[in-house]
Design a protein around this motif. Sequence first.
Motif, PDB file in Angstrom:
ATOM      1  N   TYR A 244       0.814  -1.214   0.000  1.00  0.00           N
ATOM      2  CA  TYR A 244       0.000   0.000   0.000  1.00  0.00           C
ATOM      3  C   TYR A 244       0.852   1.271   0.000  1.00  0.00           C
ATOM      4  N   ASP A 245       2.128   1.116  -0.258  1.00  0.00           N
ATOM      5  CA  ASP A 245       3.039   2.259  -0.341  1.00  0.00           C
ATOM      6  C   ASP A 245       3.830   2.176  -1.647  1.00  0.00           C
ATOM      7  N   PRO A 246       3.134   2.217  -2.795  1.00  0.00           N
ATOM      8  CA  PRO A 246       3.820   2.022  -4.083  1.00  0.00           C
ATOM      9  C   PRO A 246       4.838   3.111  -4.402  1.00  0.00           C
ATOM     10  N   ASN A 247       4.682   4.278  -3.794  1.00  0.00           N
ATOM     11  CA  ASN A 247       5.609   5.376  -4.066  1.00  0.00           C
ATOM     12  C   ASN A 247       6.813   5.380  -3.129  1.00  0.00           C
ATOM     13  N   GLY A 248       6.837   4.417  -2.215  1.00  0.00           N
ATOM     14  CA  GLY A 248       7.990   4.303  -1.329  1.00  0.00           C
ATOM     15  C   GLY A 248       8.149   5.455  -0.360  1.00  0.00           C
ATOM     16  N   ILE A 249       7.035   5.933   0.191  1.00  0.00           N
ATOM     17  CA  ILE A 249       7.116   7.032   1.154  1.00  0.00           C
ATOM     18  C   ILE A 249       7.818   6.569   2.427  1.00  0.00           C
ATOM     19  N   LEU A 250       7.448   5.388   2.908  1.00  0.00           N
ATOM     20  CA  LEU A 250       8.091   4.817   4.093  1.00  0.00           C
ATOM     21  C   LEU A 250       8.966   3.616   3.751  1.00  0.00           C
ATOM     22  N   CYS A 251       8.515   2.810   2.804  1.00  0.00           N
ATOM     23  CA  CYS A 251       9.215   1.560   2.482  1.00  0.00           C
ATOM     24  C   CYS A 251      10.330   1.786   1.466  1.00  0.00           C
TER      25      CYS A 251
ATOM     26  N   PRO B 252      10.756   9.777   5.308  1.00  0.00           N
ATOM     27  CA  PRO B 252      10.490  10.596   4.122  1.00  0.00           C
ATOM     28  C   PRO B 252      11.015  12.021   4.246  1.00  0.00           C
ATOM     29  N   GLY B 253      11.471  12.387   5.444  1.00  0.00           N
ATOM     30  CA  GLY B 253      11.929  13.755   5.639  1.00  0.00           C
ATOM     31  C   GLY B 253      13.417  13.916   5.846  1.00  0.00           C
TER      32      GLY B 253
ATOM     33  N   CYS C 238      13.065  15.421  12.720  1.00  0.00           N
ATOM     34  CA  CYS C 238      13.354  15.949  11.384  1.00  0.00           C
ATOM     35  C   CYS C 238      12.232  16.861  10.892  1.00  0.00           C
ATOM     36  N   GLN C 239      11.232  17.083  11.760  1.00  0.00           N
ATOM     37  CA  GLN C 239      10.138  18.022  11.492  1.00  0.00           C
ATOM     38  C   GLN C 239       9.354  17.679  10.225  1.00  0.00           C
ATOM     39  N   TYR C 240       9.293  16.385   9.896  1.00  0.00           N
ATOM     40  CA  TYR C 240       8.524  15.987   8.717  1.00  0.00           C
ATOM     41  C   TYR C 240       7.025  16.003   9.002  1.00  0.00           C
ATOM     42  N   THR C 241       6.651  15.589  10.209  1.00  0.00           N
ATOM     43  CA  THR C 241       5.240  15.544  10.574  1.00  0.00           C
ATOM     44  C   THR C 241       5.107  15.792  12.063  1.00  0.00           C
ATOM     45  N   ARG C 242       3.887  15.910  12.530  1.00  0.00           N
ATOM     46  CA  ARG C 242       3.636  16.182  13.941  1.00  0.00           C
ATOM     47  C   ARG C 242       3.272  14.895  14.675  1.00  0.00           C
ATOM     48  N   PHE C 243       3.532  14.897  15.974  1.00  0.00           N
ATOM     49  CA  PHE C 243       3.251  13.738  16.815  1.00  0.00           C
ATOM     50  C   PHE C 243       1.790  13.306  16.678  1.00  0.00           C
ATOM     51  N   GLU C 244       0.875  14.268  16.736  1.00  0.00           N
ATOM     52  CA  GLU C 244      -0.550  13.944  16.675  1.00  0.00           C
ATOM     53  C   GLU C 244      -0.921  13.298  15.342  1.00  0.00           C
ATOM     54  N   ASP C 245      -0.302  13.753  14.265  1.00  0.00           N
ATOM     55  CA  ASP C 245      -0.607  13.193  12.947  1.00  0.00           C
ATOM     56  C   ASP C 245      -0.156  11.734  12.842  1.00  0.00           C
ATOM     57  N   VAL C 246       0.949  11.411  13.505  1.00  0.00           N
ATOM     58  CA  VAL C 246       1.424  10.023  13.492  1.00  0.00           C
ATOM     59  C   VAL C 246       0.428   9.126  14.217  1.00  0.00           C
ATOM     60  N   GLN C 247      -0.103   9.600  15.352  1.00  0.00           N
ATOM     61  CA  GLN C 247      -1.058   8.797  16.110  1.00  0.00           C
ATOM     62  C   GLN C 247      -2.317   8.519  15.291  1.00  0.00           C
ATOM     63  N   GLN C 248      -2.749   9.507  14.518  1.00  0.00           N
ATOM     64  CA  GLN C 248      -3.938   9.317  13.684  1.00  0.00           C
ATOM     65  C   GLN C 248      -3.630   8.467  12.456  1.00  0.00           C
ATOM     66  N   GLY C 249      -2.471   8.690  11.867  1.00  0.00           N
ATOM     67  CA  GLY C 249      -2.123   7.986  10.641  1.00  0.00           C
ATOM     68  C   GLY C 249      -1.872   6.508  10.829  1.00  0.00           C
ATOM     69  N   ILE C 250      -1.449   6.110  12.031  1.00  0.00           N
ATOM     70  CA  ILE C 250      -1.127   4.694  12.242  1.00  0.00           C
ATOM     71  C   ILE C 250      -2.361   3.820  12.097  1.00  0.00           C
ATOM     72  N   GLN C 251      -3.535   4.353  12.388  1.00  0.00           N
ATOM     73  CA  GLN C 251      -4.759   3.566  12.260  1.00  0.00           C
ATOM     74  C   GLN C 251      -5.043   3.228  10.797  1.00  0.00           C
ATOM     75  N   ARG C 252      -4.635   4.101   9.891  1.00  0.00           N
ATOM     76  CA  ARG C 252      -4.808   3.799   8.463  1.00  0.00           C
ATOM     77  C   ARG C 252      -3.796   2.755   8.008  1.00  0.00           C
ATOM     78  N   ILE C 253      -2.593   2.836   8.565  1.00  0.00           N
ATOM     79  CA  ILE C 253      -1.546   1.894   8.168  1.00  0.00           C
ATOM     80  C   ILE C 253      -1.892   0.474   8.593  1.00  0.00           C
ATOM     81  N   VAL C 254      -2.414   0.316   9.813  1.00  0.00           N
ATOM     82  CA  VAL C 254      -2.693  -1.027  10.335  1.00  0.00           C
ATOM     83  C   VAL C 254      -4.188  -1.334  10.323  1.00  0.00           C
ATOM     84  N   ASN C 255      -4.912  -0.750   9.395  1.00  0.00           N
ATOM     85  CA  ASN C 255      -6.333  -1.056   9.247  1.00  0.00           C
ATOM     86  C   ASN C 255      -6.519  -2.557   9.026  1.00  0.00           C
TER      87      ASN C 255
END
Length: 270
Positions: free
Chosen positions: A159-166, A224-225, A245-262
């Motif tokens: 689900y990361d075809p653009n290699g943002i994390l992988c 990615p940052g 590295c100021q790529y994203t905020r702590f709160e955004d990571v907490q919300q985004g993880i639910q999409r990653i491990v859906n």
Amino acid sequence: MAMATCGTCWRYFSAGGNARQQHLDAKGHSIPQFECETCFSYFGSRRAVCQHMNDARHWAASPDPECDFCDESFYNESDLRDHEINDHIFCRPCNRHFQNRNNITQHLRSRAHCSTTVQCPFCPKTFGTATGLVHHLERGACPSAPLDRDTLYRVVRRYDPNGILCKKLLTWSGSSTFEASQMAWNSRAQAYECYLCHRLFPTLPSLNQHLNSPVHQESLYHCPGCPKEFTTLAAVINHLESESCQYTRFEDVQQGIQRIVNPCRMIQGI
């Protein structure tokens, strides 16, 4: 002698247990799953660590926690923490003193101590950070999810075809497996030696656990940052949570993880 080790990022702490504990508190990491209660040796199973503690008489007692500043003893860690805050204006998780009560109160109300609850999508367990959840899944500790480091990477990469994390590893087929034998015994050091990093271990099982931990595996993720690379998803998530590295905020990571491990995406991707 075994060295203090973080069971999440597998960093070593030559300065000992206090340095590791500060790291664990700051990062939300944990000790190796099967670590001796007295020394820092860790093993591949509960049975192995119990055998070690029986043989070495390393079963730990449970003394009352003491204040490092005035040596006063307390009934539990909660009472000790309240004492340190109120009487010594000290925050133990951050290893930081403050000038007055108002300053430490503001600090304790800041994001550094705001409790977040991240629910495992497969079982009832909850975690304080996204890193804790990913570590739970990545090490195969969730009883309801057929996941481990390799499986999770395959799903996330799908689900990361653009290699943002992988990282785009075209030839990767799975984690390498290492197994040391009695040939790893270093008679001069009277310990088993890792032939990759030359760290010493008191037993062969502890050496093999080390060899098959992520510490000697290929980096699967990148930030990615910034140019940093990581062997586990938990490590890169922890890096992003730190905002170093100021790529994203702590709160955004907490919300985004639910999409990653859906759960639906996980099951489809396995």
